[in-house]
Motif scaffolding. Structure first.
Motif, short mmCIF file in Angstrom:
data_model
loop_
_atom_site.label_atom_id
_atom_site.label_comp_id
_atom_site.label_asym_id
_atom_site.label_seq_id
_atom_site.Cartn_x
_atom_site.Cartn_y
_atom_site.Cartn_z
N SER A 31 47.75 31.63 41.07
CA SER A 31 48.03 30.41 40.26
C SER A 31 47.72 30.56 38.95
O SER A 31 48.50 29.74 38.16
CB SER A 31 46.79 29.42 41.05
N ASN A 32 47.11 31.65 38.30
CA ASN A 32 47.13 31.91 36.91
C ASN A 32 48.25 32.89 36.53
O ASN A 32 48.37 34.05 36.59
CB ASN A 32 45.69 32.81 36.76
N THR A 33 49.27 32.16 36.24
CA THR A 33 50.66 32.71 35.75
C THR A 33 50.37 33.47 34.53
O THR A 33 51.21 34.49 34.22
CB THR A 33 51.66 31.77 35.73
N ILE A 34 49.55 33.35 33.50
CA ILE A 34 49.49 33.97 32.50
C ILE A 34 49.12 35.43 32.47
O ILE A 34 49.37 36.46 32.02
CB ILE A 34 48.71 33.16 31.36
N THR A 35 47.67 35.30 33.02
CA THR A 35 47.15 36.78 33.27
C THR A 35 47.01 37.40 34.77
O THR A 35 46.12 38.38 35.00
CB THR A 35 45.55 36.58 32.55
N SER A 36 47.32 36.53 35.58
CA SER A 36 47.06 36.83 37.21
C SER A 36 45.62 37.29 37.45
O SER A 36 45.70 38.40 38.02
CB SER A 36 48.42 37.80 37.38
N ILE A 37 44.78 36.57 37.31
CA ILE A 37 43.31 36.83 37.82
C ILE A 37 42.67 35.67 38.16
O ILE A 37 42.89 34.63 37.70
CB ILE A 37 42.45 37.50 36.52
N SER A 38 41.76 35.98 39.44
CA SER A 38 41.03 34.83 39.83
C SER A 38 39.67 34.61 38.97
O SER A 38 39.39 35.39 38.21
CB SER A 38 40.90 34.88 41.27
N GLN A 39 39.02 33.36 39.13
CA GLN A 39 37.89 33.29 38.45
C GLN A 39 36.82 34.14 39.10
O GLN A 39 35.97 34.87 38.36
CB GLN A 39 37.46 31.68 38.73
N LYS A 40 36.80 34.39 40.38
CA LYS A 40 35.91 35.29 41.08
C LYS A 40 36.04 36.76 40.45
O LYS A 40 35.10 37.21 40.34
CB LYS A 40 36.10 35.25 42.49
N THR A 41 37.16 37.07 40.31
CA THR A 41 37.35 38.53 39.75
C THR A 41 36.81 38.77 38.38
O THR A 41 36.16 39.55 38.10
CB THR A 41 38.87 38.99 40.00
N PHE A 42 36.98 37.80 37.74
CA PHE A 42 36.59 37.73 36.28
C PHE A 42 35.03 37.80 36.29
O PHE A 42 34.48 38.59 35.48
CB PHE A 42 37.04 36.52 35.42
N PHE A 43 34.27 36.98 37.23
CA PHE A 43 32.90 36.98 37.08
C PHE A 43 32.31 38.12 37.65
O PHE A 43 31.41 38.82 37.14
CB PHE A 43 32.32 35.74 38.00
#
Length: 311
Positions: free
Chosen positions: A160-172
């Motif tokens: 869904s994150n078309t700009i950086t292709s990363i999920s909230q879970k992965t970032f945390f």
């Protein structure tokens, strides 16, 4: 630590007291305070957005500005126009213009900038995570302070994150690996966390991340400053009038205990929106002057008696 030795000459030539004053720092601070603002600008697509924002917050009073969801238009001419404009406002971009977070520093602000993106470009973070955070380290009043600007991905799905292709879970999951490395710093974390703090956090990684911050004594400045006014930093009632999540405190400051011991904090949330559904928030950190610890040492000086031998 240095000692300032004062001799009381009131009763000279028979001084009877000496005062030794111990200071915790080498010198008294030359700068009394530092003002830091964070704001989700929701994509910098034209100069009017940044110009109106700086007027809105009265830019003369702000030393460091953290812009989240920066997402400047991918146009070299516009990038040059932006850099030229902020220069006229006495700001310089201290971090990369290509990231989703930007940090502006007042050019008239007397700090020694030591490095930028030292930790955000760490191998610990993947390339998408690096786009969501930036950092500067500077020296002021003999203190070395590190500030992170953070824009947590809003989407739970990487697709869904078309700009950086990363999920909230992965970032945390990735960013929390940095915390043990930077926790000993005089540290400020600031930006849009895209999760609202509550007794029932919205997801498991949010719980784990905030537990980790607490473990390392990195605290939410909102609770430290105890402001009496507005708590929300995000409002979208016009779009979602019946939503229970339309007013939330998504934008937040955190600081390390070591820094908290050096400063007093004033916290402000701006009350009016400005080209964004987020409200700017500001902290002013007032440096604590070294507190003298006086040790009074009373000494009595007796004149020496000289005996003359007439033998």
């Amino acid at each position: 630590i240095y000692y300032h030795h004062v001799i009381d000459l009131t009763h000279w030539p028979d001084p009877t007291s000496t005062t030794i004053t111990q200071y915790e720092d080498e010198l008294e601070p030359s700068i009394n305070s530092i003002s830091i603002t964070t704001y989700n600008i929701q994509k910098l697509t034209n100069i009017a957005k940044i110009a109106t924002f700086l007027t809105h917050i009265n830019n003369k009073q702000h030393h460091i500005i953290i812009l989240t969801e920066f997402d400047i238009a991918k146009n070299s001419a516009f990038e040059a126009e932006f850099l030229s404009f902020i220069h006229t406002q006495n700001y310089e971009l201290a971090t990369s213009i290509k990231k989703r977070v930007a940090i502006l520093v007042k050019t008239t602000f007397n700090i020694q900038l030591l490095n930028t993106d030292k930790y955000s470009q760490s191998f610990i973070l993947s390339t998408p995570s690096q786009q969501h955070t930036t950092d500067i380290t500077f020296k002021i009043n003999h203190l070395q302070i590190t500030i992170f600007g953070i824009y947590v991905p809003v989407y739970t799905s990487a697709a869904s994150n078309t700009i950086t292709s990363i999920s909230q879970k992965t970032f945390f999951d990735e960013f929390k690996q940095l915390i043990p490395l930077i926790s000993s710093h005089h540290l400020i974390l600031a930006g849009d966390w895209n999760t609202a703090p509550s007794n029932i956090p919205t997801n498991q990684q949010d719980i784990q991340f905030h537990t980790l911050l607490h473990t390392y004594s990195i605290n939410d400045i909102f609770h430290l400053a105890s402001p009496k006014k507005n708590k929300k930093t995000f409002t979208n009632i016009a779009t979602y009038p019946l939503s229970t999540t339309s007013n939330r405190r998504l934008d937040r400051f955190y600081s390390s205990l070591s820094l908290q011991q050096k400063i007093n904090i004033n916290y402000t949330t701006y009350e009016k929106l400005c080209f964004s559904t987020h409200l700017p928030i500001n902290i002013v950190c007032y440096f604590k002057y070294p507190t003298p610890i006086k040790h009074n040492v009373s000494q009595t000086f007796h004149p020496q008696t000289t005996t003359i031998d007439n033998r």
